[in-house]
Write a protein that holds these residues in place. Structure first.
Motif, mmCIF file in Angstrom:
data_model
loop_
_atom_site.group_PDB
_atom_site.id
_atom_site.type_symbol
_atom_site.label_atom_id
_atom_site.label_comp_id
_atom_site.label_asym_id
_atom_site.label_seq_id
_atom_site.Cartn_x
_atom_site.Cartn_y
_atom_site.Cartn_z
ATOM 1 N N TRP A 198 14.991 15.221 39.179
ATOM 2 C CA TRP A 198 14.794 14.143 39.627
ATOM 3 C C TRP A 198 14.023 14.252 41.190
ATOM 4 N N LEU A 199 13.478 15.671 41.772
ATOM 5 C CA LEU A 199 12.928 15.725 42.764
ATOM 6 C C LEU A 199 11.782 16.017 42.395
ATOM 7 N N CYS A 200 11.861 16.805 41.479
ATOM 8 C CA CYS A 200 10.361 17.624 40.515
ATOM 9 C C CYS A 200 10.126 16.009 39.811
ATOM 10 N N MET A 247 13.235 16.985 27.594
ATOM 11 C CA MET A 247 13.643 15.588 28.084
ATOM 12 C C MET A 247 13.276 15.703 29.715
ATOM 13 N N GLY A 248 13.041 16.755 30.408
ATOM 14 C CA GLY A 248 12.962 17.032 31.611
ATOM 15 C C GLY A 248 11.268 17.120 31.895
ATOM 16 N N LEU A 249 10.689 17.694 30.766
ATOM 17 C CA LEU A 249 9.046 17.089 31.023
ATOM 18 C C LEU A 249 8.835 15.626 30.920
ATOM 19 N N VAL A 250 9.467 14.660 29.544
ATOM 20 C CA VAL A 250 9.064 13.251 29.655
ATOM 21 C C VAL A 250 9.484 12.987 31.179
ATOM 22 N N VAL A 251 10.562 12.884 31.218
ATOM 23 C CA VAL A 251 11.325 12.738 32.781
ATOM 24 C C VAL A 251 9.906 12.211 33.493
ATOM 25 N N ILE A 252 9.871 13.592 34.018
ATOM 26 C CA ILE A 252 8.370 13.705 35.319
ATOM 27 C C ILE A 252 7.273 12.775 34.659
ATOM 28 N N ALA A 302 4.040 16.906 50.225
ATOM 29 C CA ALA A 302 4.450 17.759 51.103
ATOM 30 C C ALA A 302 6.453 17.676 51.431
ATOM 31 N N THR A 303 6.664 16.968 52.220
ATOM 32 C CA THR A 303 7.761 16.580 52.711
ATOM 33 C C THR A 303 8.808 16.736 51.109
ATOM 34 N N LEU A 304 8.452 16.714 49.758
ATOM 35 C CA LEU A 304 9.527 16.227 48.700
ATOM 36 C C LEU A 304 9.571 17.475 48.185
ATOM 37 N N THR A 305 8.652 18.562 48.556
ATOM 38 C CA THR A 305 8.086 19.630 48.004
ATOM 39 C C THR A 305 9.793 20.303 48.270
ATOM 40 N N LEU A 306 9.438 20.477 49.516
ATOM 41 C CA LEU A 306 9.802 20.719 50.770
ATOM 42 C C LEU A 306 11.133 21.082 50.375
#
Length: 434
Positions: free
Chosen positions: A251-253, A374-379, A419-423
């Motif tokens: 979900w972060l991704c 499914m992961g790629l679909v969600v993202i 940037a914040t979420l990526t860190l």
């Protein structure tokens, strides 16, 4: 392995990589390129279309963004269709569908027809990026994944480099064949999709085992070294397919991808109008200026991806360009009209576009083969929300304030959030690896 085996393995890796790039990756990039043009050329059409149809800034922003409603709805069904029928049938079908819908954009006469066709284009094209990322991930070894995925992704920037000047020149035509120039632009730029639909049927193997241009030894090498290459992306255990929904990192991704697409689509759909307001140029001249940040973005995207592959670091290669992109957009707004503002705008757009390929190396490395689809679909569905919400919001801010400053500040805030979420994702991944 002894030294001879290692040397042979490296030779096979180079051979397979060269063939995959030439035979699959570059052709796949053409679909991303044409899809990006057909998805975003409404930004140039708006220079004339808004007046012809009587569209306000809010109505135009909604028309630009509503495409992503269809885009989001189609994500999962399209990937299921891909898994069921294979690459070439799937790609030929969706490409023909969005090509026809893009041609029909030349006939719109009111905002409701515009909205309906934008949704239809989004629905037709909805699974394109997810399906191609899933497909190419089954051919790309981890060591070269960011670089291989960067090639089709950089075609989004190339689409703007090619599409912006072409769209600008077509808009400047005087009643070609008795049509409004923006209608003619939609028709001309939709035709390549119909040709690519035929090409897809003839060209793409469904899996590495079907690739006759690979030797038996090369096919075996892909089976041993590429995750997901020797079995369907869907797991026999349905729990593995849906496991991504319970993983915080997934979900972060998705949230990071939301921010990346929010920034990119905010720039794509509004940049022609911003540049024209800053410069007072013709549509053709505006197209040339708009192409500059995307040209720089394409170069920076490839360099950023290659450096990410060399170092093995993924997260800072997303966070740092995102912050630099936000800073460039803010500087452009502060400088205002004139050359310094345009230069800052080019730098901001370029840095914003650099994040994409490095990002995709994160989820394709972390997700299990069974949950990859499914992961790629969600993202991608989460990213579609960005396309559906941010351009209309920017239109509303522009219309209610009469200024591009609030929309710019919105994009700057999104860059900081990215940037914040990526860190945060970097921290979570490091903690999970302990």
């Amino acid at each position: 392995m002894n030294a001879q085996d290692v040397t042979r393995d490296e030779a096979l890796e180079r051979s397979v990589g060269g063939k995959v790039i030439g035979r699959l990756v570059i052709p796949a990039a053409l679909y991303i390129l044409v899809g990006a043009i057909d998805r975003t050329n409404v930004g140039f059409a708006a220079l004339e279309m808004n007046r012809t149809l009587g569209l306000s800034a809010t109505q135009y922003g909604f028309g630009a963004g509503v495409l992503f409603v269809g885009y989001m709805i189609a994500k999962y069904p399209s990937v299921l269709f891909y898994e069921a029928v294979g690459m070439r049938r799937w790609l030929a079908t969706i490409t023909a569908a969005w090509g026809v819908c893009s041609c029909l954009m030349a006939a719109v006469s009111n905002e409701w027809q515009l909205y309906a066709l934008r949704v239809a284009i989004g629905f037709s094209e909805g699974g394109l990026s997810s399906g191609l990322m899933l497909y190419l991930s089954q051919w790309a070894p981890e060591r070269y994944r960011a670089s291989i995925l960067a090639i089709p992704i950089v075609s989004i920037s190339v689409a703007q480099v090619i599409g912006a000047p072409v769209s600008g020149m077509l808009i400047d035509l005087d009643q070609p064949f008795g049509m409004d120039s923006w209608r003619f632009m939609f028709l001309v730029e939709a035709l390549p999709a119909l040709a690519l639909a035929v090409f897809a049927w003839m060209w793409f193997p469904d899996r590495p085992a079907n690739a006759r241009w690979l030797t038996i030894e090369e096919r075996d090498w892909i089976g041993r070294h590429v995750k997901g290459a020797t079995k369907p992306a869907a797991s026999d255990d349905p729990r593995e397919r849906w496991a991504v929904l319970h993983e915080p990192l997934g979900w972060l991704c998705a949230a990071i991808w939301f921010c990346i697409l929010a920034s990119n689509y905010g720039i794509m759909f509004w940049l022609p109008q911003v540049v024209k307001s800053l410069s007072g140029l013709t549509s053709a001249q505006t197209g040339l200026i708009v192409a500059l940040p995307w040209a720089a973005s394409g170069i920076g995207l490839v360099l950023n991806a290659r450096h990410s592959d060399r170092t093995g670091e993924r997260y800072l290669h997303v966070a740092v360009p995102a912050l630099l992109g936000g800073a460039g957009l803010l500087a452009a707004n502060l400088f205002g009209t004139g050359l310094p503002g345009l230069i800052a705008l080019v730098i901001g757009g370029a840095c914003t576009g650099c994040t994409v390929a490095a990002f995709w190396a994160i989820p394709t490395r972390l997700l299990k083969p069974g949950s990859m689809a499914m992961g790629l679909v969600v993202i991608n569905m989460t990213g579609s929300l960005a396309g559906a919400s941010v351009p209309p919001l920017m239109g509303y801010l522009r219309q209610t304030t009469g200024s591009f400053t609030p929309p710019t500040l919105l994009l700057v805030g999104i860059a900081v959030a990215c940037a914040t979420l990526t860190l945060m994702a970097r921290h979570v991944a490091a903690r999970s690896a302990r």
